[in-house]
Design a protein around this motif. Sequence first.
Motif: not given
Length: 637
Positions: A92-95, A83-90
């Motif tokens: 998000m809906p599709q997460t 599961l990939v989560i961008a550190a700068d955004e945290g």
Amino acid sequence: MRHVVVGTAGHIDHGKSSLVLALTGIDPDRLKEEKERGITIDIGFAHLEVADGLTLGIVDVPGHERFVRNMLAGVGGIDLVMLVIAADEGVMPQTREHLAICQLLRIPRGLVVLTKADLAEPEWLELVQEDVRGFLRGTFLEGAPLLPVSAKTGAGLPALRDALTTLAGDVPARGLDATFRLPIDRVFTIRGFGTVVTGTVAAGQLALEERVEVYPRGIQAKVRGIQTHGRPVPAAVAGQRAAVNLQGVERAAIERGDVLSLPELLQPTYMLDATCELLRDAPAPLRPRQRVRFHIGTREVMARIHLLDGPELEPGQTGHVQLRLEGPVVALPRDRYVIRSYSPMVTIGGGELLDVVPDKARRSAARVARLRTLEASPPLGVLEAHIQQVGGGGVRVAALRARTSFGPAALRTLLQELVAQERVLIVDREWYVHAETAERIRQAAEAALAAFHAREPLKAGMSKEELRTRLGGLEERVFLALLERFAGAGVLVVDRDKVRQAGHAVRLTPTQQGMSDRIEAEFRAAGVAPPSLDEAFAKLGLDGPSAQAITQLLVDGRRLVRIREGLYFHAEPLQAAVAQVLDFLRQRQAITPQDIKDLLGISRKYAIPLLEWLDTQRFTIRVGDKRVLREGTPSGA
Ligand SMILES: Nc1nc2c(ncn2[C@@H]2O[C@H](COP(=O)(O)OP(=O)(O)OP(=O)(O)O)[C@@H](O)[C@H]2O)c(=O)[nH]1
Ligand SMILES: [Mg+2]
């Protein structure tokens, strides 16, 4: 050689494809449009050998909310998710949506990658990690490794590689005693080779030269080549990415969503009984007959959901449903599925298939109880429930393969066990009926015979065919096998084509007995020149139907013998006549109609039928206008 399939998941632009490229050196985005727009549209593939004999196949999915259906086609067979989560955004809906999908599909394990770590200050990174941990609480990724990585600088990549290697090492080898199935995610042609399909092998194994079928289309083909991660292999097994070169099928005849399996084994279906879990954050309760997007394997098809437990299913609740599909699918119990609402297109739930050949749903306690059995019983109980379900028609092993998740070896062992426990009966080779079904049929047969005997007291038994019809037109082989079994158990008696209850005997009233005696006496006295039945009845002053029934009894009891339509001899004079004819033949080798007329003192009216009857009884054989002894005729017969 071990193979484990890893899938990416996560919000658009969070760096999934960049991560796969950094990890493997392979860019999973292969479409021109993807390169131009810088987003992933369809699933892409890469692979990585992480340790001796351990290869990771990687399926990279799109994060865009409009391409969730493609994400669903890729994530089906994976062993672990990244599961990939961008550190700068945290988060998000599709997460959220992708995690929910992985949860609904029961992806067993995974890890979380905080990408673009180079864009975040250390304190911010701490905060995001905290936040993500909270988000994962209560999900299958709670406590999973959480790794900051930068695809740009390469920071954290070695740690990610190690974590993937460790997790992949925990993936149990898949059992191969299962029906081979490969949900197709891509179809293309290679010049000089023809049609190639790819997918993650969901179960079983496939070898070169085997025959396969593309379901639900019913197209058969031969396996001309198999590759995994670009290398030719002799066989593909469950859990591997595979490209299969098919001989004898056009590319245009196949599409994503089809399933490659063994020929004539699976059963396309439009109805499925299943559990259904509505996500806690689903926007609304599930309503009766709601139209949804149904996703299974790599297939998407529209469906209506029939709720079986109650009028509605609230967010967060799990119930039993019947899915009525607008197109056919092939699937097996235990397969997981996902549903998305028609509009807006969001994931709302999913569940596990329990029955792939259900009858039309009626909401009933019995139905839900049956589904609970299929859901929660050990394999023996599940198999028994399936055999119980088919009723009096019974079921063959092949059909059980199409409606259960058991592989051939497991199925055989389970069937042996059920037979040993007498919960299931064998009615023919590889053909089974449940013991309770057989018992119900026995009771029905006894009731039908009892009613018959009451209605027809002068008949020795009911014809087999009539009984079979009374039992709802049972499959003939099942019927005959059960009849034999009931006869063996002393429940009923089978006498040629007649069946009667054990202990049933025709009991005549004194009047009927008198009638019987008079008819018999009349025919005995008439010897080898008997009257017709009508003549006899008229002479004795008897009325037709009951006299007819009593005559039939005399025939059943072998006191009268039917020589031909409408011509009956009493057994005793007939036997004497046969003895005389045989004597004559032994001395003279042949007998003509004239001879028999002289010998017995009868007219042609009796002589010809008698000779013909002797032929049918295999005493004599006709040669021209004469009869000779048939070889092997017992002397003195
Ligand atoms: N600074 C920085 N940028 C990154 C990193 N990883 C990805 N990016 C950038 O983020 C953008 C999106 O990256 P992708 O890998 O395409 O994202 P994705 O998750 O695959 O996107 P979709 O497949 O469309 O969902 C690109 O411009 C990348 O260059 C990273 O670790 N650091
Ligand atoms: Mg991408």
